[in-house]
Design an enzyme around this catalytic site. Structure first.
Site, PDB file in Angstrom:
ATOM      1  N   ASP A 161      63.466  33.727  -3.244  1.00  0.00           N
ATOM      2  CA  ASP A 161      62.210  33.921  -4.171  1.00  0.00           C
ATOM      3  C   ASP A 161      62.098  33.047  -5.204  1.00  0.00           C
ATOM      4  OD1 ASP A 161      59.869  36.141  -4.692  1.00  0.00           O
ATOM      5  OD2 ASP A 161      61.427  36.322  -6.447  1.00  0.00           O
TER       6      ASP A 161
ATOM      7  N   GLU B  90      78.878  26.261   5.042  1.00  0.00           N
ATOM      8  CA  GLU B  90      80.088  27.002   5.822  1.00  0.00           C
ATOM      9  C   GLU B  90      79.685  28.189   6.836  1.00  0.00           C
ATOM     10  OE1 GLU B  90      82.315  28.970   2.677  1.00  0.00           O
ATOM     11  OE2 GLU B  90      81.883  27.413   1.316  1.00  0.00           O
TER      12      GLU B  90
END
Length: 542
Positions: free
Chosen positions: A203, A263
């Site tokens: 957002d 990751e």
């Protein structure tokens, strides 16, 4: 995991769910996580790749979840962490990825971090939010404005300072210049990645940092498309927002976010960009493979939908994108529904199918907002039915966001269209009943089935998933472009007018044999015939 699966987001289609309004499983009038889980077969049947769930975290709901008071738990209104884990598991079993909203730029004023921060000027979290002394005359530190109207600064009597809020006064902005705040936000994202989510919709992704010197914004001499708050009834658009957002330091934070995402192979980010130079910022934030995976702006969330505007928007972003990646959307939970903005309330199924095929043939990924597959128009609500503080403040010139957030109509003849047995938090309007899922489900040429068929077909077209785009000359009111990649070349023609369009092609083209029925344009020899609001897709010779 092979590269194709790692890059599922590149050209992928994401279905946005506004959880309050999707499906209510416990009949309290508000949609919830078990309700979403119950409708996963419906979503998978649309042939989309992922779901994006608007905020579901603990919140006082002043801005309906975009004011978070606990980033690591589910608000009881929507269910529990166990409900969320089950949803993720069930979605993955159906081949659906799960993307969740992350509201990182600000919290609720009821978040423990802010409650501690405002208690004094020397507590451990005193610098976690943006605090500033008043000017000598007691006025706010500068002229920054809130998107929701008025000053972006509110006075706190405990600290005898102002705090920054780019949105509601109950949504104080975090201070990303503080490394502890950055680490806390990265820790929040890691928490959800470890629970199995496949990505985040960020957002207000260009709002994280502010100008340290708190310089005032200059006046906006030229209103630009794609900016937030560009309406004559909202003074926010009267400024050029040079200092309150889109700061250079934002790049470094996005790089830290990308390092975290790397990751978790196969995870993705899509950023919401609203600024004076949104297309340039989209390109900057998605280039280099070390920031956002993709981003979308407000350019297609405005009233403009002329072929000339669409072509200009696409060519502008393509010119600066480099190796970046766009995401396109013509509707979401913040704007008037596309059939009422672009379709001018015509409720014409042919127009709905045109808008759908436009988005799904452009280069980039796509976000579809719940109900677009039903061609829902904006719900007309009276002032006493509003709950959105944005609309309540700017009524009647701006009616707020409630009209695009009313409940999904599932069954036309059931109470509240099958959304809930209880009175919903927003009403189901009568104009949506005839467009309910059960009304369109068995109609072969319904807008709903057009979405299903076209999305299934699109998955098999490599040029549409990852190919390049090049616009060509077309008659007035039409768009013509080619998509080429992975050994396939397609020519796409769209007619935005109410008149049939016919023109001769100079390229060597041929018909495709497996087109969905919603592709109504026909190729006869070298002549292309497009009915009103029609689309044609043909094969280009290598």
């Amino acid at each position: 995991m092979d590269k194709a699966n790692l890059d599922w987001w590149r050209g992928g289609v994401i279905y946005q769910i506004y959880p309050r309004s999707f499906m209510d499983a416990n009949n309290d009038g508000v949609g919830d996580l078990p309700g979403i889980t119950a409708k996963l077969d419906y979503i998978a049947g649309l042939n989309v790749d992922a779901i994006w769930i608007s905020p579901i975290f603990t919140s006082p709901m002043r801005d309906f979840g975009y004011d978070v008071s606990n980033y690591k738990d589910i608000d009881p209104l929507f269910g529990t962490l166990a409900d969320f884990d089950n949803l993720v598991q069930q979605a993955h079993q159906r081949g659906l990825k799960v993307v969740i909203d992350q509201v990182l730029s600000h919290t609720s004023d009821q978040h423990p971090w802010f409650e501690q921060s405002r208690s004094s000027r020397d507590n451990p979290k005193a610098d976690w939010y943006v605090w500033a002394d008043p000017q000598a005359d007691g006025t706010p530190p500068n002229n920054w404005l809130s998107v929701f109207g008025g000053s972006a600064w509110s006075w706190d009597s405990r600290r005898k300072q102002y705090y920054l809020h780019n949105f509601l006064s109950s949504q104080p902005d975090l201070n990303f210049h503080n490394p502890q705040v950055v680490e806390a936000m990265l820790d929040v994202m890691r928490f959800w990645l470890e629970r199995g989510v496949d990505g985040f919709r960020l957002d207000t992704a260009n709002f994280f940092f502010h100008d340290k010197l708190l310089r005032s914004n200059p006046a906006n001499e030229e209103i630009r498309s794609g900016a937030i708050g560009v309406r004559p009834d909202n003074p926010y658009g009267y400024q050029r927002h040079l200092y309150d957002k889109t700061q250079p330091e934002n790049i470094g934070f996005l790089q830290q976010v990308r390092a975290l995402m790397d990751e978790f192979p196969g995870s993705t980010t899509v950023g919401e960009i609203g600024c004076d130079f949104s297309l340039r910022t989209m390109a900057e934030y998605t280039s280099g493979g070390d920031k956002l995976h993709m981003a979308y702006s407000f350019d297609f969330l405005t009233e403009q939908c002329s072929p000339a505007f669409i072509r200009h928007t696409i060519e502008t972003i393509e010119a600066g994108l480099g190796d970046g990646w766009p995401c396109w959307s013509s509707g979401n939970h913040d704007v008037v529904r596309v059939m009422s903005r672009w379709g001018l309330n015509s409720a014409n199924p042919a127009q709905a199918k045109l808008f759908m095929q436009l988005l799904l043939t452009l280069r980039g990924s796509v976000c579809l907002y719940q109900g677009e597959e039903l061609a829902l128009p904006e719900a007309e609500l009276s002032f006493d039915q509003l709950v959105d503080p944005y609309g309540i403040r700017f009524w009647p010139e701006f009616k707020g966001r409630d009209g695009c957030r009313t409940p999904m109509p599932w069954q036309a003849n059931q109470p509240h269209a099958g959304f809930s047995q209880a009175e919903p938090w927003l009403p189901v309007v009568s104009s949506h009943l005839e467009l309910a899922v059960d009304q369109q489900d068995q109609v072969a040429d319904s807008v709903l089935n057009a979405y299903r068929d076209f999305l299934a077909w699109r998955r098999q077209q490599p040029a549409l998933i990852q190919g390049g785009i090049q616009f060509l000359a077309a008659p007035e009111g039409c768009l013509l472009y080619q998509r080429a990649g992975a050994g396939q070349r397609l020519l796409v023609a769209l007619n935005f007018t109410e008149q049939e369009q016919t023109w001769a092609l100079t390229q060597a083209v041929s018909n495709l044999s497996d087109l969905p029925a919603c592709v109504t344009g026909k190729l006869q020899g070298q002549q292309l015939n497009l009915p009103a609001f029609g689309v044609a897709i043909v094969s280009l010779a290598e």
